[in-house]
Design an enzyme around this catalytic site. Structure first.
Site, PDB file in Angstrom:
ATOM      1  N   PRO A 111       0.788  -1.224   0.000  1.00 24.24           N
ATOM      2  CA  PRO A 111       0.000   0.000   0.000  1.00 24.24           C
ATOM      3  C   PRO A 111       0.828   1.285   0.000  1.00 24.24           C
ATOM      4  CG  PRO A 111      -0.062  -1.057   2.150  1.00 24.24           C
ATOM      5  CD  PRO A 111       0.564  -2.036   1.208  1.00 24.24           C
ATOM      6  N   ASN A 112       0.307   2.234  -0.736  1.00 28.13           N
ATOM      7  CA  ASN A 112       0.848   3.596  -0.835  1.00 28.13           C
ATOM      8  C   ASN A 112       2.118   3.691  -1.677  1.00 28.13           C
ATOM      9  OD1 ASN A 112      -1.155   4.930   0.859  1.00 28.13           O
ATOM     10  ND2 ASN A 112      -0.251   3.752   2.526  1.00 28.13           N
TER      11      ASN A 112
ATOM     12  N   ARG B  98       4.995  10.996  -2.444  1.00 27.77           N
ATOM     13  CA  ARG B  98       4.901  10.582  -1.042  1.00 27.77           C
ATOM     14  C   ARG B  98       6.244  10.764  -0.320  1.00 27.77           C
ATOM     15  NH1 ARG B  98       4.741   4.406   1.087  1.00 27.77           N
ATOM     16  NH2 ARG B  98       4.275   4.909   3.255  1.00 27.77           N
TER      17      ARG B  98
ATOM     18  N   TYR C  78      11.432   8.582   0.772  1.00 23.98           N
ATOM     19  CA  TYR C  78      11.331   7.523  -0.236  1.00 23.98           C
ATOM     20  C   TYR C  78      11.968   7.877  -1.574  1.00 23.98           C
ATOM     21  CZ  TYR C  78       8.086   5.570   3.158  1.00 23.98           C
ATOM     22  OH  TYR C  78       7.537   5.062   4.302  1.00 23.98           O
TER      23      TYR C  78
ATOM     24  N   ASN D 230       8.104  -5.721  -1.296  1.00 25.29           N
ATOM     25  CA  ASN D 230       8.059  -4.576  -0.402  1.00 25.29           C
ATOM     26  C   ASN D 230       6.596  -4.488   0.032  1.00 25.29           C
ATOM     27  OD1 ASN D 230       8.019  -2.209   0.986  1.00 25.29           O
ATOM     28  ND2 ASN D 230       9.032  -0.984  -0.602  1.00 25.29           N
TER      29      ASN D 230
ATOM     30  N   ALA E 152       3.395  -0.938   4.510  1.00 26.76           N
ATOM     31  CA  ALA E 152       2.867  -0.970   5.888  1.00 26.76           C
ATOM     32  C   ALA E 152       2.412  -2.367   6.306  1.00 26.76           C
ATOM     33  CB  ALA E 152       1.719   0.026   6.025  1.00 26.76           C
TER      34      ALA E 152
ATOM     35  N   GLU F  10      13.018  -9.593   0.926  1.00 29.74           N
ATOM     36  CA  GLU F  10      12.241  -8.465   1.461  1.00 29.74           C
ATOM     37  C   GLU F  10      13.001  -7.169   1.187  1.00 29.74           C
ATOM     38  OE1 GLU F  10      11.563  -8.839   5.666  1.00 29.74           O
ATOM     39  OE2 GLU F  10      10.669  -6.829   5.830  1.00 29.74           O
TER      40      GLU F  10
ATOM     41  N   HIS G 148      12.880  -2.774   1.431  1.00 30.93           N
ATOM     42  CA  HIS G 148      12.276  -1.502   1.833  1.00 30.93           C
ATOM     43  C   HIS G 148      13.146  -0.379   1.298  1.00 30.93           C
ATOM     44  CE1 HIS G 148       9.533  -3.586   4.442  1.00 30.93           C
ATOM     45  NE2 HIS G 148      10.555  -4.300   4.846  1.00 30.93           N
TER      46      HIS G 148
ATOM     47  N   ARG H 290      13.889   4.273  11.796  1.00 30.97           N
ATOM     48  CA  ARG H 290      12.620   5.007  11.864  1.00 30.97           C
ATOM     49  C   ARG H 290      11.841   4.603  13.126  1.00 30.97           C
ATOM     50  NH1 ARG H 290       9.654   4.689   6.289  1.00 30.97           N
ATOM     51  NH2 ARG H 290       8.529   6.429   7.246  1.00 30.97           N
TER      52      ARG H 290
END
Ligand code: DQA
Length: 149
Positions: A13-14, A21, A26, A77, A80, A101, A103, A110
């Site tokens: 998502p997003n 964003r 990012y 990825n 969330a 995985e 990111h 963070r």
């Protein structure tokens, strides 16, 4: 001739909002830019990249189920959903192929809620903090893993 391996690249998502964003976190590339970079990078490995994004948890679960026997590797990825989704963990647990995985941001630098991942236990490895390069690094890793299998 080497067989062409199908690599499923899943985005949660997003990530469709990349570019607008939080570019300070990012980067300024859009998801389409990242997809292009993946296709370009994959050419030298003869990977067939199936690049997808969804804001819907169940859709990602269904895609993982459907591609279970059709792909030779997965880059995910989960955005969330990384930090919340037992359903995605359970779907990935069905796979017999390597999962990497990724990111864009360094999730460990963070907020604390981003430090836990439901994906990591079933991942061959985790790449985070390198922006879009994480995706091409993941392709490099998959090439290496698939070649040594
Ligand atoms: C992300 C990190 C997640 O914590 C966040 O929810 C995202 C993107 C990353 O690529 O850095 O949406 O997965």
């Amino acid at each position: 001739m080497a067989e062409i391996a199908k690599i499923l690249v899943l985005n949660g998502p997003n990530l469709n909002m990349l570019g607008v964003r939080q570019p300070e976190i990012y980067g300024s590339d859009t998801l389409a830019d990242i997809e292009q970079r993946c296709h370009a990078h994959a050419k030298k490995y003869e990977f067939d990249i199936d690049f997808r994004q969804s804001n819907i948890e169940g859709e990602l679960v269904t895609w993982i189920q459907e591609e279970r026997t059709r792909c030779q590797g997965v880059i995910i990825n989960a955005a969330a959903f990384t930090h919340t989704s037992v359903a995605i963990l359970d779907a990935l647990s069905l796979l017999d192929v390597p999962v990497i995985e990724v990111h864009l941001s360094n999730i460990f630098a963070r907020e604390e809620f981003r430090h836990h991942s439901y994906v990591s236990p079933v991942a061959a490895g985790v790449i985070c903090g390198f922006g879009w390069r994480g995706y091409t690094l993941a392709l490099d890793a998959l090439k290496d893993i698939l070649d040594s299998d």
